[in-house]
Design a protein around this motif. Structure first.
Motif, PDB file in Angstrom:
ATOM      1  N   THR A  10       0.766  -1.342  -0.067  1.00  0.00           N
ATOM      2  CA  THR A  10       0.086  -0.043   0.153  1.00  0.00           C
ATOM      3  C   THR A  10       0.834   1.247  -0.071  1.00  0.00           C
ATOM      4  N   ALA A  11       0.375   2.462  -0.310  1.00  0.00           N
ATOM      5  CA  ALA A  11       1.078   3.766  -0.573  1.00  0.00           C
ATOM      6  C   ALA A  11       0.693   4.553   0.407  1.00  0.00           C
ATOM      7  N   ILE A  12       1.950   5.085   1.234  1.00  0.00           N
ATOM      8  CA  ILE A  12       1.523   5.854   2.055  1.00  0.00           C
ATOM      9  C   ILE A  12       2.411   7.269   1.742  1.00  0.00           C
ATOM     10  N   PRO A  13       1.830   8.362   2.171  1.00  0.00           N
ATOM     11  CA  PRO A  13       2.206   9.831   1.785  1.00  0.00           C
ATOM     12  C   PRO A  13       3.249  10.326   2.816  1.00  0.00           C
ATOM     13  N   VAL A  14       4.438  10.533   2.682  1.00  0.00           N
ATOM     14  CA  VAL A  14       5.447  10.933   3.970  1.00  0.00           C
ATOM     15  C   VAL A  14       6.250  12.131   3.438  1.00  0.00           C
ATOM     16  N   PHE A  15       6.859  12.759   4.710  1.00  0.00           N
ATOM     17  CA  PHE A  15       7.846  13.570   4.545  1.00  0.00           C
ATOM     18  C   PHE A  15       8.953  13.309   5.093  1.00  0.00           C
ATOM     19  N   VAL A  16      10.159  13.508   4.543  1.00  0.00           N
ATOM     20  CA  VAL A  16      11.410  13.075   5.140  1.00  0.00           C
ATOM     21  C   VAL A  16      11.574  14.055   6.476  1.00  0.00           C
ATOM     22  N   SER A  17      12.469  13.653   7.192  1.00  0.00           N
ATOM     23  CA  SER A  17      12.495  14.141   8.637  1.00  0.00           C
ATOM     24  C   SER A  17      12.973  15.686   8.347  1.00  0.00           C
ATOM     25  N   ALA A  18      13.609  16.151   7.528  1.00  0.00           N
ATOM     26  CA  ALA A  18      14.292  17.522   7.485  1.00  0.00           C
ATOM     27  C   ALA A  18      12.952  18.507   7.163  1.00  0.00           C
ATOM     28  N   ALA A  19      11.690  18.035   6.817  1.00  0.00           N
ATOM     29  CA  ALA A  19      10.709  18.639   6.664  1.00  0.00           C
ATOM     30  C   ALA A  19       9.997  19.505   7.669  1.00  0.00           C
ATOM     31  N   LEU A  20      10.253  18.955   8.909  1.00  0.00           N
ATOM     32  CA  LEU A  20      10.037  19.577  10.235  1.00  0.00           C
ATOM     33  C   LEU A  20      11.105  19.583  11.055  1.00  0.00           C
ATOM     34  N   GLU A  21      11.694  20.836  11.316  1.00  0.00           N
ATOM     35  CA  GLU A  21      12.968  21.234  12.163  1.00  0.00           C
ATOM     36  C   GLU A  21      12.574  22.204  13.139  1.00  0.00           C
ATOM     37  N   VAL A  22      13.274  21.483  14.499  1.00  0.00           N
ATOM     38  CA  VAL A  22      12.987  22.493  15.867  1.00  0.00           C
ATOM     39  C   VAL A  22      13.572  23.750  15.590  1.00  0.00           C
ATOM     40  N   GLN A  52       6.093  16.053  -0.522  1.00  0.00           N
ATOM     41  CA  GLN A  52       5.571  14.810   0.018  1.00  0.00           C
ATOM     42  C   GLN A  52       5.596  13.706  -1.028  1.00  0.00           C
ATOM     43  N   ALA A  53       6.351  12.648  -0.433  1.00  0.00           N
ATOM     44  CA  ALA A  53       6.532  11.595  -1.415  1.00  0.00           C
ATOM     45  C   ALA A  53       5.560  10.560  -1.042  1.00  0.00           C
ATOM     46  N   ARG A  54       5.247   9.219  -1.938  1.00  0.00           N
ATOM     47  CA  ARG A  54       4.777   8.259  -1.508  1.00  0.00           C
ATOM     48  C   ARG A  54       5.622   7.121  -1.454  1.00  0.00           C
ATOM     49  N   MET A  55       5.414   6.553  -0.577  1.00  0.00           N
ATOM     50  CA  MET A  55       6.240   5.243   0.062  1.00  0.00           C
ATOM     51  C   MET A  55       5.158   4.174  -0.154  1.00  0.00           C
TER      52      MET A  55
END
Length: 350
Positions: A10-22, A52-55
């Protein structure tokens, strides 16, 4: 259950960790990480430029999760661990949930951390981390993967009568395509904000020869029998996920408000009739089992666990159409023609 095959990817939409930075707090300057490294009240900046990428992911028989072959994101075969469900609060007080998945290499070292937002995040906004939920993460992840019908959907019963899904009860007999009349074993019901991965797909009346609108969850697979093999797949029977049929007009995503989702579970993964369209019921696997309530009757729980092998072994699961096959502007029209047995204009005799 160790001899079960892997379930369809199944496909899920994800962002890599760098998309959210403290940008403020203990971990200032760090990207999103897993629960052990997170500190409540840290403020994260969501970079609107991040894509956003699909994994593609698949569940193994032993319950483990991995990146599927052909996934546009991640390394095929790489192990994935569902770490936690994070709760973020925006400046206006609205909360958003984000699932954290961790990809590890063969040595068990972290390769990448991925964020799966359950509702869209606003670009160039601050988000304060207000909650870290490890125990509830499997259930949230399961609910994303559960194929669901919406309130008001008319289901064809064994008698041929039509009944709204919210009026069904456990033990009712429903007409299935492959196994005739079958009893409902369990009915699930949740209410979600109709955004992001929980925004339903509307299939307008007539789009797939349906007499009324059919509204389903994005991952819901529809069973289509082509009178002629228009897609060139070498078979006439296909399973197509609702999200892959969206054209923005006759089939579209309905964002906004809330949506009531219902799941129907049988001894086997079945194809039933909803608003006249052949559509799948809940596929029980090591992921979706987490969506079953903890207070489930123990005897029913044993029955459902015993049903796992029969769900994985259904022949129609092999009929799913790959997304790239439908990545063409005329895919929906070809399917409509195939349903009607219409010859495309370029091949008609004059």
């Amino acid at each position: 259950m160790t001899n079960l095959p892997s379930q369809p990817a199944t496909a899920i939409p994800v962002f890599v960790s760098a998309a959210l930075e403290v940008v403020h707090g203990v971990n200032e300057g760090d990207a999103l990480s897993f629960a052990d490294d997170l500190v409540p009240d840290d403020i994260y900046w969501f970079d609107g430029r991040a894509l956003q990428a699909r994994m593609m992911v698949e569940m193994r028989a032993d319950g483990a999760m991995q990146v599927a072959a052909g996934s546009p994101t991640g390394e095929a075969g790489q192990a994935l661990h569902l770490d936690s469900c994070l709760i973020f609060m925006s400046p206006d007080g609205e909360t958003s949930e984000v699932l954290v998945l961790v990809a590890v290499d063969d040595e068990g070292d972290v390769d990448e951390v991925y964020a799966l937002p359950l509702a869209p995040l606003m670009p160039r906004h601050d988000y304060r981390l207000v909650g870290i939920d490890r125990q509830g993460a499997p259930r949230k992840f399961a609910e994303v993967g559960c194929v669901s019908f919406t309130r008001g959907t008319m289901i064809t019963m064994a008698s041929g009568a039509q009944r709204a899904i919210e009026d069904l009860q456990v033990g009712d007999r429903v007409l299935t395509r492959d196994d005739g009349p079958q009893e409902i074993r369990w009915i699930g019901h949740q209410t979600h904000r109709a955004t992001g991965e929980f925004a339903p797909i509307v299939i307008k009346a007539g789009a797939l020869s349906n007499s009324n609108d059919l509204v389903v969850s994005p991952e819901h697979r529809l069973f289509i029998y082509q009178r002629q093999d228009r897609l060139g797949l070498g078979r006439k029977e296909v399973l197509v996920r609702a999200r892959h049929l969206v054209d923005g007009e006759t089939i579209y995503r309905q964002d906004g408000g809330f949506v009531d989702y219902f799941q129907l579970l049988f001894d086997r993964h079945e194809i039933i009739y909803a608003e006249g369209i052949a559509a799948e019921t809940l596929l029980l696997d090591t992921r979706t089992m987490a969506a079953l309530p903890p207070e489930l009757d123990p005897e029913l729980g044993r029955v459902l666990k015993n049903a796992l092998p029969r769900h994985a072994d259904q022949a129609h699961l092999r009929f799913e159409v790959a997304p790239k096959t439908l990545d063409r502007p005329d895919a929906l029209e070809l399917l409509r023609d195939a349903l009607r047995g219409v010859t495309p204009p370029t091949a008609r005799r004059h």
